[in-house]
Design an enzyme around this catalytic site. Sequence first.
Site, short mmCIF file in Angstrom:
data_model
loop_
_atom_site.label_atom_id
_atom_site.label_comp_id
_atom_site.label_asym_id
_atom_site.label_seq_id
_atom_site.Cartn_x
_atom_site.Cartn_y
_atom_site.Cartn_z
N GLU B 208 34.92 24.53 43.17
CA GLU B 208 33.79 23.82 42.58
C GLU B 208 33.98 22.30 42.57
O GLU B 208 33.06 21.55 42.87
CB GLU B 208 33.54 24.30 41.15
CG GLU B 208 32.84 25.65 41.06
CD GLU B 208 33.79 26.83 41.19
OE1 GLU B 208 35.01 26.61 41.30
OE2 GLU B 208 33.31 27.99 41.19
N HIS B 277 32.45 32.99 30.28
CA HIS B 277 31.29 33.07 31.18
C HIS B 277 29.96 33.01 30.44
O HIS B 277 28.94 33.43 30.97
CB HIS B 277 31.34 34.36 32.00
CG HIS B 277 32.45 34.38 33.01
ND1 HIS B 277 33.75 34.60 32.66
CD2 HIS B 277 32.43 34.20 34.34
CE1 HIS B 277 34.50 34.56 33.76
NE2 HIS B 277 33.73 34.32 34.78
#
Lengths: 364, 474
Positions: B208, B277
């Site tokens: 990322e 998450h």
Amino acid sequence: MASTAAKSALSNAAPKSSGRAAGKRASPSGARSGSGAAKSANGALDFSKEQELHAHREMLLIRRFEEKAGQLYGMGLIGGFCHLYIGQEAVVIGMQMALEQGDQVITGYRDHGHMLACEMDPKGVMAELTGRRGGYSKGKGGSMHMFSVEKNFYGGHGIVGAQVSLGTGLAFANKYRKNGKVALAYFGDGASNQGQVYESFNMAKLWKLPVVYVVENNKYGMGTSLERASSTTNLSQRGASFDIPGEQVDGMDVRAVKAAGDRAVKHAREGKGPYILEMITYRYRGHSMSDPAKYRSKEEVQKMRETHDPIEQVRKRLIEKGWASEDELKAADKDVRDLVNAAAEFATNDPEPDPSELWTDILR
Amino acid sequence: MPIEVLMPALSPTMEAGKLAKWLKKEGDSVTSGDVIAEIETDKATMEVEAVDEGTLGKILVEEGADDVKVNTPIALILGDGEDKSALSNGAGEKPGKEPAAKPATPEKAAKDDVGKQSPAEAKATGSAAANPPQPKALPEPDVPEGTEMVSQTVREALRDAMAEEMRADDRVFLMGEEVAEYQGAYKVSQGLLDEFGKERVVDTPITEHGFAGVGVGAALAGLKPIVEFMTFNFAMQAIDQIINSAAKTLYMSGGQMGCSIVFRGANGAAARVAAQHSQDYASWYSNVPGLTVIAPYTAADAKGLLKSAIRDENTVIFLENEILYGQSFPVPKLDDYVVPIGKAKIARPGEHVTIVAWSIGMTYALKAAEKLAEEGIEAEVIDLRTIRPMDTETIVESVKKTGRIVTVEEGWAQSGVGAEIAARVMEHAFDWLDAPVTRVSGKDVPMPYAANLEKLALPSVAEVVEAAKAVCYR
């Protein structure tokens, strides 16, 4: 203690062998053999008279500019951080000589030399250092944050290693547009341990992006020597696990830099993907203006200046070959000083940005 | 006793799906691991495996059946020694229940396992059915009267927005993990690779920080990247590039060099994916000048705002929600439907109390408004849609009318978006307030995994109702 440190730092100045680049390896000692041989031991190819004069003048401009910036900092006219490039001039000048019009350059925070090499106006750079409205960023960026769309200079980035991903993105754009341009992403030995550098290497190789990574190994990441920060010190091989070719280059010899730059840029432009050049170089000054550089000895610095100075090397060759007289070189120095003085003058007298500028340029 | 085969869930957020195909017929013998059927949601197909041995005694749901609720018995398997007579023998009274397939791990829950999952499993994060509460508001003012409305999922609307903008501007491209060949981890980019090719729909490695930087670099060079994060939880790896490089460069360059880029992906809690998450990043990004932060609720807004975001010259954070991806809303059928950034929408007019929400928070707000109406309290529900720049005016005008305001968000209360709204209401409508501004938010804990605890950690309709009544002194 100090002498040990000096020794190890100096020994690193002579590039170590790297398998891939064998035969192209550079050595500062090679710089002394400028006696008409087409190719020196450090891989440097002889320059023409015009190239030598150009390199001399451009490097001198950076040297004098940085000396002046140091002065203005001492006078309180430049604030914040100010990282000088003195000693490393051959790297950007040699690399710039290997580029074509339209190729892009991006670097970290030690960026004044890169901007001058890209032919950005010394007045605009100096006025940015003093935080004035005529600066490249209208006084809102400072030493570490200057850009020029016109000159293809993409900054000027203050976060160590960030410019490596960004530079990879510039190369991505080149490939996307199929424009044949190459991006140069400069970073230091300190940044070479950042994770995103390797994420970028991977993508650059995976996608065969036209990017040349130039590691300016000046042997210290701030106050920590390369040996104390890095498990392996041959930074040219940091792309090995991605199969990116790399070589160590005598970054104090502008001819060696140009020759290596030509090879690397050609490789990238031909669509073969990224290339790593580790420039073995040296910064004479501390990390920033506020760094007394106690982590290395005065002798170490002095020795580098006396034996490897990038400008002095060119000067000597110009005299030896009869391409310039002492008087002509003095005149060239005066020209450069005049230019720098004019920049300082402008940067001192230019007004600060209008207070309304606080609220501009946040969104387009 | 015959064993019931139940309709499996492809993901924790799936509520129903289609029984696409039976691969065995009645009378076929099955052994553990045999594929007996295929089921589908709007984004994934999965094979149903038998877990026990026996004979497929009876098919209870014919192939082609839509909207089969999870856990509905779809077939009966006869064990050794059982024959068809067992089927009539009150099967289902006390059946041995066999989950037909393991509930698949949604890919976002285990990024490391992406390579290990079967494609069917990894694709399996679908949310079918579930009728989201619909805003009662009129369509956008710039939608011509009589415009046909088509029902679309948020997922399809986002895909269409990207496709339309990519057709219109060749500087626009999409990059991210699994966006191309896999068709999107949540199937948002379905079909884009086919139409635009791999130069413009770019699969990235799972890095990322690196690919966000590559995207920003490409934007500095004048392209218009759409960078998809599988979820914004993973964007924490990349937040330096988002903030330091993307959001600040225009200012640092004195207006010379901007960064036109969209960072988009699922934000906030999904279902049962625990603390790492499930975070809502709306308030984080909304803190930063130089960023625009959008969090739509309906499919129409998702489409119109994403198109605006892609056209915008700045750095846009586009916060989607996994649970909303599969939900359907009417979308105006127009060639070029755009919704302006920075404009809130009154999703339900009312006079007694203002409720401000955005993204999935709107589900709580709209359901609460229904309940409140039953008790004679007419809530005005504002869908904020854009978090930054915030449409303070619409909120303040509403508060001037109602004198009361409740904010709803799944994120944490401290330094949250609700806290910001409260401050603005105090600054601009202090004299109109008849009660303290009240926040309904996610609880001040990391998101727990257990179903009951997760439910407690999130806001609820009841909490919104309670808060609204409290500010109405009822």
